[in-house]
Each structure stands twice: as structure tokens, then as C-alpha cells.
Enzyme design. Structure first.
Site, PDB file in Angstrom:
ATOM      1  N   LEU A 137      -8.189   2.885  -0.765  1.00  0.00           N
ATOM      2  CA  LEU A 137      -7.197   1.846  -0.990  1.00  0.00           C
ATOM      3  C   LEU A 137      -7.311   0.866   0.167  1.00  0.00           C
ATOM      4  O   LEU A 137      -7.544   1.271   1.311  1.00  0.00           O
ATOM      5  CB  LEU A 137      -5.779   2.436  -1.024  1.00  0.00           C
ATOM      6  CG  LEU A 137      -5.418   3.380  -2.183  1.00  0.00           C
ATOM      7  CD1 LEU A 137      -4.004   3.910  -1.988  1.00  0.00           C
ATOM      8  CD2 LEU A 137      -5.534   2.668  -3.520  1.00  0.00           C
ATOM      9  N   ASP A 138      -7.139  -0.419  -0.118  1.00  0.00           N
ATOM     10  CA  ASP A 138      -7.158  -1.409   0.955  1.00  0.00           C
ATOM     11  C   ASP A 138      -6.067  -1.097   1.969  1.00  0.00           C
ATOM     12  O   ASP A 138      -5.058  -0.464   1.654  1.00  0.00           O
ATOM     13  CB  ASP A 138      -6.930  -2.813   0.388  1.00  0.00           C
ATOM     14  CG  ASP A 138      -8.042  -3.234  -0.571  1.00  0.00           C
ATOM     15  OD1 ASP A 138      -9.150  -2.696  -0.460  1.00  0.00           O
ATOM     16  OD2 ASP A 138      -7.768  -4.093  -1.435  1.00  0.00           O
ATOM     17  N   LYS A 139      -6.255  -1.583   3.181  1.00  0.00           N
ATOM     18  CA  LYS A 139      -5.308  -1.307   4.263  1.00  0.00           C
ATOM     19  C   LYS A 139      -3.871  -1.632   3.872  1.00  0.00           C
ATOM     20  O   LYS A 139      -2.963  -0.834   4.097  1.00  0.00           O
ATOM     21  CB  LYS A 139      -5.701  -2.110   5.513  1.00  0.00           C
ATOM     22  CG  LYS A 139      -4.746  -1.931   6.688  1.00  0.00           C
ATOM     23  CD  LYS A 139      -5.147  -2.808   7.863  1.00  0.00           C
ATOM     24  CE  LYS A 139      -4.146  -2.684   9.000  1.00  0.00           C
ATOM     25  NZ  LYS A 139      -4.474  -3.568  10.150  1.00  0.00           N
TER      26      LYS A 139
END
Length: 307
Positions: A137-139
Site C-alpha cells: 500500500l502507498d505510504k
């Protein structure tokens, strides 16, 4: 012969060596086998061989598995919102702001560091001692992420993602009233040729690196100037939902990369949350569905829009 070496007798004339070994050694991925071949850890009739070697039948293959290498990752005592755990895997509700895996500029404070503290006796996975990250998952994206705790579980979960049998549903708040209310976005994604850190929709033929990408979206709630969408991923490209929604003219609120330069709502992160994760448990292939409610900062935005 030590415990990390095994010998196989192959009888598969005409087939590629790496494909046969992938079937014979289910605990290793084809990529790992190809790496071992390059490193000379796999011998065919006593000699190093290439991955694309066509077998004649009756070959003796010796496979040497190097001991997992200890990485520089340091276990860190950080809170984890664990939604499920067994001997093979765990599902974590990741907060926004946490990077999944250490990288340049993020050597600590990651989800992996936290998992290593939670599972101190984690075996070697993927050739090094670290958790088995199956997807990312993106930050600034919050929500559910699955982590394998052993090599066999990692293979099982990776196969599900490869065969696209995993269900992944996200909630995204976008700028504008989305029309049509539901649709399938089918647009290939590749590295943006102008800005290498960004992804972009790139038609086939313009770049050999462009890969198929499909996102199904459905309207959950329409507000005056915004729309809450439920998005289902059919593929798993980098930044896929963010790129696709910006491409059709409805960027995600708070997205500093693909969104509006002047944000319509003050938010320290982008409004994207992995709310539902559906997959088969590695131990018995029973299908499990996990849910993660919207975090307070996103729920507060919806409450204010509803007013």
C-alpha cells in the site's frame, strides 16, 4: 549432503529447466529459481545451467539453497492493528504515513520493522530474514495488507494475486460528481516518461513498459462537489487507483502527486483506504474476508460533507 542441498531426477524431455523446477520445488518461486541458476547454485549433471535449458530427460539436478541472510532490518516495538493472525499469515490495518518496506529514505519505522518485533522467530523468507510482503500500500494509503510468515504461505498468497483471485476494495473520496456513477476503467499504466517518479496512463504502442490495468468503481455517496467511491482492483499496478481516477478527471482528495494543486479539502494525507481484503487462507484454502473501517481523520471529512 547437508540440509540445504537436495538432488532431483528429472524426466521432462523438451521442457524448460526453470519451469520444471518451479513445479518440483513449490516452496521456491520461478524468480528465485532463476536467481539460483545465475548464481550457480543449481547444477545439471554436475554443471551450471541456464534457466531456458531444454531438458532431454534423465538429468540429475542438484539444488543448493543458501542459508537465509540476516538483513540490517531492526525489529521495532511499534503498535500494530492486527485484524487476523495464524501460523502462516497476518492481516494488518496499516495507518497512513507508514511505509510498508524499508527503502532509500525509510530505513526504519516501517511495517516490516514492526512485524519483525511482533514475530521475533520469523523464519527466512525469500532468501533473507524478513516478513513475506505479498502486496503493498502507498505510504499515505491506509487499510488492510496481508503478510506471509513462511515461504509456503508466501507462495500460496503470491499465486492468488497472480491469478487475480484476491478481492481488494478501496474507499476513495474524489473531487467532482462522478459520471457515470459506475464504470470499469480499462487503461494501461506505465512509468511517466516525463516524470520518472510518477505513473501514467500510456496507450499500448507508445511504451513497451505499459501494462494492462483495470479498476471498477461504484458510487457510494454523491455530495455537492465530491463523490465517495468504492473501487475494486482487477490488476495491481503501482498507484493504479490514483492514476485511473485522475485520468478520468476525478482525482482523489488530498493526493499531492496526481490531485489538484490547490486541495479542495485540507487533509494531511490522500483519501484512499483499503477497506476490504478477501483471500484464501494458505493452510486450508478457506476463503476469508477482512474489513477495516475508515480511520477517524477520513470519517470526519465525510461527516462534515454530510452536514
Amino acid at each position: 549432503m547437508n540440509s540445504s542441498t537436495q538432488t532431483l531426477q528429472l524426466d521432462a524431455p523438451g521442457q524448460r529447466l526453470d519451469k520444471v523446477l518451479t513445479a518440483q520445488l513449490p516452496d521456491l518461486s520461478r524468480t528465485q529459481i532463476q536467481r539460483l541458476l545465475k548464481e550457480g547454485q543449481i547444477l545439471v549433471n554436475g554443471r551450471p545451467a541456464k534457466a531456458n535449458l531444454k531438458l532431454e530427460g534423465g538429468e540429475e539436478v542438484t539444488v543448493t539453497l543458501p542459508e537465509p541472510e540476516a538483513t540490517e532490518l531492526i525489529p521495532e516495538n511499534m503498535p500494530l492493528d492486527i485484524r487476523y493472525e495464524d501460523d502462516d499469515m497476518l492481516v494488518v490495518n496499516k495507518p497512513a504515513g507508514m511505509v510498508v518496506h524499508p527503502a532509500v529514505g525509510h530505513a526504519s519505522g516501517t511495517l516490516v520493522n514492526a512485524v519483525l518485533f511482533h514475530c521475533p522467530d520469523l523464519p527466512g523468507i525469500g532468501g533473507e530474514i524478513r516478513p513475506g510482503i505479498v502486496h503493498r500500500l502507498d505510504k499515505e494509503t491506509s487499510g488492510l495488507i496481508a503478510i506471509a510468515k513462511n515461504e509456503s504461505a508466501l507462495r500460496h498468497l503470491q499465486t492468488q494475486f497472480k491469478e487475480r483471485t484476491v478481492g481488494k476494495q478501496y474507499l476513495a473520496l474524489v473531487d467532482g460528481q462522478v459520471q457515470p456513477p459506475s464504470a470499469l476503467i480499462d487503461a494501461p499504466i506505465g512509468r511517466d516518461p516525463q516524470q520518472r517518479k510518477k505513473m501514467a496512463v500510456i496507450p499500448y504502442g507508445r511504451s513497451s513498459r505499459s501494462r494492462p490495468a483495470q479498476t471498477q468503481y461504484d458510487t457510494v455517496t454523491a455530495y455537492d462537489d465530491h463523490t465517495l467511491l468504492q473501487c475494486e482492483l482487477h490488476t495491481g499496478r503501482t498507484h493504479q487507483i490514483r492514476v485511473h481516477l485522475a485520468y478520468i478527471g476525478y482525482p482523489i482528495v488530498g493526493d499531492k502527486v496526481y490531485g489538484r494543486r490547490k486541495p479542495s479539502i485540507r487533509l494531511k494525507r490522500h483519501f484512499l483506504h483499503a477497506a476490504v481484503l478477501r483471500m484464501k487462507r494458505p493452510s486450508d484454502s478457506e476463503e476469508l474476508t477482512f474489513h477495516a473501517e475508515l480511520p477517524p481523520e477520513l470519517d470526519a471529512v465525510l461527516q462534515k460533507l454530510a452536514e
